[in-house]
Design an enzyme around this catalytic site. Structure first.
Site, short mmCIF file in Angstrom:
data_model
loop_
_atom_site.label_atom_id
_atom_site.label_comp_id
_atom_site.label_asym_id
_atom_site.label_seq_id
_atom_site.Cartn_x
_atom_site.Cartn_y
_atom_site.Cartn_z
N ASP A 208 0.95 -1.34 0.08
CA ASP A 208 0.34 0.00 0.03
C ASP A 208 0.81 1.29 0.11
O ASP A 208 1.77 1.44 0.65
CB ASP A 208 -0.87 -0.12 1.31
CG ASP A 208 -1.73 1.46 1.30
OD1 ASP A 208 -2.50 1.21 0.29
OD2 ASP A 208 -1.74 2.00 2.45
N GLU A 273 1.49 -0.38 -5.06
CA GLU A 273 0.50 0.82 -5.35
C GLU A 273 1.42 1.94 -5.49
O GLU A 273 1.79 2.73 -4.65
CB GLU A 273 -0.45 0.80 -4.67
CG GLU A 273 -1.39 2.08 -4.71
CD GLU A 273 -2.27 2.47 -3.69
OE1 GLU A 273 -3.36 3.05 -3.65
OE2 GLU A 273 -1.77 2.70 -2.32
#
Length: 528
Positions: A208, A273
């Site tokens: 993330d 990401e």
């Protein structure tokens, strides 16, 4: 399952754990619910699951505020349930990847609680970014950074004696304090977390905010306004001006450490990401000793326009070519509007979403499908009083947040739970979802689910999907056509308002009805 580079052309299915399937009837999805639906996922034909955070959390950001990265929150199950899920997924031929959240922790993490009890300058506070405020009394934030979710990226705390004290940095919600990645304890703890889950047989991780973590030592002010224009532009700068909050050069050291750990576990994947618009800077994340693969969001941000789609594809391929990595394609995830809605909504939006799914699945590299995308779900129009995303409150009710694309999956039956739960779901499911339930779409050869199943099957079995480079063909205005280099399968897309001739070849799959060798608007086709 023995291929050490299985990810290069894999189809990954993202499961937003809260919204996939509820086994215990509390209205919230859980690990046992996922395990009960593994047969569906095998039937769909995907290769790999990606689970959003299921760790211990107070759920201020629905799991992305992690209080213990090495345990399961009771709302989702326990470690035994996780182990059963991984073992059963492997029995079904499915790999399991999980989210990691290394940029920040929860305020309820034991480290942050210790930091609040400690004095300024203490080792406990050194794990985070604590700073004195500006102004004579330190009443102003240390710099002008804004939270991605809205409002200042700083919150002031009281010193242990009760007096106004330092400020701490949080690029997201105040409940998500950013970790200090110059601190050796932070590095060691992430390595411990990686090994904990790898030893439980996970097949990889999705990082993330992989362009986060590292911050400039002096935490300089930004030189332009950074409030996002909308929920789908979360990290898009207003110009080409560098954003000091993200993509700091030292972040690559973190990824080299992560990769070094994974290299001791052959066949495991790390993907990130990476909201970085500059292709040359993006390519640095997928160098040989960093991430295996990075999410490139150009295709997500491209409008339904053939020229824009082609440009997004070409730039995405170029961003990984020099690094020798595979591209990662996605049209949807838990942070952005669903394609049906993003492409205009209604019948037109659904037709365009189906067409873009064929384009995406024709491309070389890894493809990500977000749960419900295969059903053609639109965003849900939710009333204000049920919104739970922290963006809603932190933006002063000016941005409705991401709940619209996180509504649970309709499996079968009727309201209120549509087979997702035996009780009321954690977000209400709109009546129109009753027409899109998975059980009925499985029986309908013309459904979006049947289209996606067939496309994935062909992607795996047809020789036209073997090339790793693209060849483009001439196409009418508003259209595009390409094939994998060295193969005979052509993908054609019509984004214009006119019906156009199909390229030569036998149609093997189309996103909508075709007539007399012509490709209608808002339609894509595969031809051999």
């Amino acid at each position: 399952m023995a291929d050490p580079q299985w990810w290069r052309d894999a189809v990954v299915y993202q499961i937003y754990v809260r919204s996939f399937a509820d086994a215990d009837g509390d209205g919230v999805g859980d690990l046992e619910g996922i395990r009960a639906r593994l047969g569906y996922l095998e039937l769909l034909g995907v290769d790999t699951l990606w689970l959003t955070p299921f760790y211990t959390s107070p759920m201020a950001d629905h799991g992305y505020d992690v209080a213990d990265p090495r345990d399961v929150d009771p709302v989702f199950g326990d470690l035994a349930a996780f182990d059963r899920l991984v073992a059963d997924a492997h029995e079904h031929g499915l790999r399991v990847t999980i989210d990691l959240v290394p940029n920040h922790t929860s305020r309820e993490h034991e480290w942050f609680r210790a930091a609040l009890d400690a004095a300024p300058g203490s080792p406990e506070r050194a794990r985070y970014h604590f700073r004195r405020g500006r102004g004579p009394d330190g009443d102003e934030p240390p710099n002008n950074w804004q939270s991605v979710f809205g409002g200042p990226a700083w919150t002031r705390v009281q010193d242990p004696d009760g007096s106004p004290g330092e400020w701490y940095l949080h690029l997201f919600a105040p409940e998500q304090p950013d970790l200090n990645w110059t601190n050796a304890e932070v590095w060691a703890d992430l390595e411990k977390t990686l090994r904990f889950w790898l030893d439980r047989d996970v097949d990889g991780f999705r990082i993330d905010v992989a362009h986060g973590m590292s911050k400039p030592p002096d935490l300089p002010d930004t030189r332009e306004e950074r409030e996002p224009a909308g929920d789908d532009e979360r990290w898009a700068p207003a110009s080409g001006e560098p954003d000091p909050r993200f993509d700091h050069d030292d972040v690559h050291g973190v990824h080299r450490m992560i990769r070094a750990v994974l290299d001791h576990y052959p066949g495991r994947l790390v993907m990130g990401e990476v909201w970085v618009g500059d292709s040359s800077r993006f390519s640095r994340y997928v160098r040989a000793d960093e991430l295996h693969l990075g999410f490139n969001f150009r295709l997500v941000r491209a409008p339904f326009d053939a020229a824009a789609v082609r440009s997004a594809i070409e730039q995405s391929l170029g961003a990984v070519a020099d690094a020798g990595s595979s591209p990662g394609w996605t049209l949807s995830n838990h942070d952005i509007s669903r394609p049906v809605t993003r492409y205009g909504g209604g019948e037109a939006g659904l037709a365009r979403a189906r067409a873009m799914t064929l384009v995406e699945l024709a491309l070389p590299g890894m493809v990500f499908l977000y749960n419900g995308e295969e059903l053609g779900l639109p965003d849900a129009d939710l009333p204000d009083d049920v919104l739970q995303d922290p963006i809603w409150e932190l933006s002063g009710h000016t941005r409705r947040g991401r709940d619209r694309s996180r509504v649970p999956i309709p499996w079968e039956g009727s309201a209120p739970g549509y087979g997702f739960t035996a009780s009321d779901p954690w977000l209400p499911m709109p009546p129109e979802y009753g027409k899109l339930v998975a059980a009925e779409q499985l029986e309908d050869t013309g459904s979006t689910l049947s289209l996606v199943r067939r496309a994935i099957e062909l992607r795996k079995t047809h020789p036209g999907f073997q090339g790793q480079e693209l060849e483009w063909f001439g196409a009418p205005t508003g259209c595009l056509a390409f094939r994998r280099a060295g193969t005979t399968l052509v993908c054609a897309l019509n984004t214009s308002a006119e019906i156009v001739p199909l390229p030569p070849g036998e149609v093997i799959l189309a996103s909508g009805p075709l007539t007399d060798g012509m490709l209608p608007p808002d339609t894509a086709a595969w031809l051999a």
